[in-house]
Design a protein around this motif. Structure first.
Motif, PDB file in Angstrom:
ATOM      1  N   MET A   1     -13.321   0.471  -6.336  1.00  0.00           N
ATOM      2  CA  MET A   1     -12.360  -0.049  -5.146  1.00  0.00           C
ATOM      3  C   MET A   1     -13.372  -1.126  -4.502  1.00  0.00           C
ATOM      4  N   GLN A   2     -12.662  -2.357  -4.214  1.00  0.00           N
ATOM      5  CA  GLN A   2     -13.385  -3.377  -3.628  1.00  0.00           C
ATOM      6  C   GLN A   2     -12.655  -3.934  -2.587  1.00  0.00           C
ATOM      7  N   ASP A 240      -6.476   2.576  -3.806  1.00  0.00           N
ATOM      8  CA  ASP A 240      -6.874   1.711  -4.764  1.00  0.00           C
ATOM      9  C   ASP A 240      -6.038   0.345  -5.135  1.00  0.00           C
ATOM     10  N   TYR A 241      -4.635   0.730  -4.692  1.00  0.00           N
ATOM     11  CA  TYR A 241      -3.649  -0.422  -5.062  1.00  0.00           C
ATOM     12  C   TYR A 241      -3.789  -1.406  -3.810  1.00  0.00           C
ATOM     13  N   ALA A 243      -6.459  -1.750  -1.870  1.00  0.00           N
ATOM     14  CA  ALA A 243      -7.738  -2.498  -1.824  1.00  0.00           C
ATOM     15  C   ALA A 243      -7.477  -3.631  -2.941  1.00  0.00           C
ATOM     16  N   ARG A 244      -6.945  -3.419  -3.783  1.00  0.00           N
ATOM     17  CA  ARG A 244      -6.649  -4.667  -5.030  1.00  0.00           C
ATOM     18  C   ARG A 244      -5.868  -5.713  -4.580  1.00  0.00           C
ATOM     19  N   VAL A 245      -4.964  -5.206  -3.917  1.00  0.00           N
ATOM     20  CA  VAL A 245      -3.734  -6.389  -3.381  1.00  0.00           C
ATOM     21  C   VAL A 245      -4.368  -7.208  -2.325  1.00  0.00           C
ATOM     22  N   THR A 246      -5.181  -6.352  -1.307  1.00  0.00           N
ATOM     23  CA  THR A 246      -5.431  -7.143  -0.084  1.00  0.00           C
ATOM     24  C   THR A 246      -6.966  -7.867  -0.365  1.00  0.00           C
ATOM     25  N   THR A 247      -7.565  -7.566  -1.292  1.00  0.00           N
ATOM     26  CA  THR A 247      -8.767  -8.218  -1.834  1.00  0.00           C
ATOM     27  C   THR A 247      -8.234  -9.482  -2.624  1.00  0.00           C
ATOM     28  N   GLN A 248      -7.467  -9.289  -3.265  1.00  0.00           N
ATOM     29  CA  GLN A 248      -6.787 -10.542  -3.925  1.00  0.00           C
ATOM     30  C   GLN A 248      -6.184 -11.524  -2.980  1.00  0.00           C
ATOM     31  N   LEU A 260     -16.048 -11.632  -6.717  1.00  0.00           N
ATOM     32  CA  LEU A 260     -15.805 -10.596  -7.432  1.00  0.00           C
ATOM     33  C   LEU A 260     -16.670 -10.905  -8.992  1.00  0.00           C
TER      34      LEU A 260
END
Length: 260
Positions: A1-2, A240-241, A243-248, A260
């Motif tokens: 997770m990022q 995780d989803y 995290a991935r969407v908001t990070t993008q 990244l």
């Protein structure tokens, strides 16, 4: 997770005694970068010092915060614009209108807000909008300034579904969700459940608005996973989803592809 903290003031004096530890702790909690909105001309030095000490992790923004708009706001704006030609910035912010603390400079706040929206378009940068008790006033300006070149985030979103829908009508704006979403009587969770994840950014607003169970304590970027988990719970989506969407989302809005 990022995760990316899209609104942190870790350059302020509240972190002077332990800033490296705060950043290390955030990294340990999967926070891979943080966006640092400015306050006024006096805060630029601390902002730059923090950024220079953490290149590739801290992403500075420059702007005049509405609560810093006083009689001398025009000279402050000159200073802000001059900075845009001196250093690399990722957004104009934090800007906006705040009618919670003081309404004495409402006309000056509005003028400064409009000017900085125009700066953002001129320099092709997103904006970070502070809208405390001022959605109607903010919307009246953005409605006139909106075009394909204006984009950004309504930070620390605290409106209802009507305000959210107005923002979504712009098509180029996100909403920033922070610690208030975890407050028992905050009410934001009821709005978040109807939000599109593709238009959400996560933020802490450190050192302010600590999420539960840390309310009343200094907020830190390391608390971002608590906010992410609450958003995931409300939307009934995997963490995780989210995290991935908001990070993008953050990478795309602020053009921080090196994170990244």
């Amino acid at each position: 997770m990022q995760l990316i903290d899209t609104h942190s003031h870790i350059f302020t004096e509240e972190f002077n005694h332990d800033r490296p530890k705060v950043i290390a702790k955030a990294k340990g909690e999967a926070v891979v970068g943080m966006v640092l909105p400015n306050i006024d001309c006096n805060s630029i030095s601390a902002l730059q010092n923090t950024t220079n000490a953490n290149k590739g992790y801290c992403y500075p923004c420059v702007g005049l915060h509405p609560t810093s708009v006083k009689a001398n706001f025009k000279s402050e704006l000159k200073c802000i614009e001059a900075e845009l030609t001196k250093n690399k910035y990722y957004a104009i912010g934090e800007i906006g209108i705040d009618l919670y603390w003081d309404k004495a400079f409402i006309e000056e706040q509005t003028e400064a807000f409009r000017y900085q929206l125009q700066l953002a378009k001129k320099y092709s940068l997103p904006v970070i909008i502070h809208s405390r008790n001022s959605f109607n006033e903010i919307f009246s300006v953005v409605d006139e300034e909106i075009d394909d070149g204006l984009k950004g985030v309504f930070h620390s979103f605290a409106g209802g579904i009507e305000e959210y829908n107005h923002i979504m009508h712009y098509k180029t704006f996100y909403v920033g969700i922070g610690g208030v979403v975890t407050f028992k009587n905050g009410g934001i969770d009821k709005v978040v459940k109807d939000m599109d994840l593709s238009r959400i950014l996560l933020e802490t607003d450190s050192p302010y608005l600590s999420p539960a169970p840390h309310r009343g304590k200094r907020n830190e970027p390391a608390n971002l996973p608590i906010i992410a988990q609450k958003v995931a719970d409300v939307l009934e989506l995997p963490l995780d989803y989210v995290a991935r969407v908001t990070t993008q989302n953050a990478i795309e809005l602020f053009s921080i592809h090196s994170v990244l």
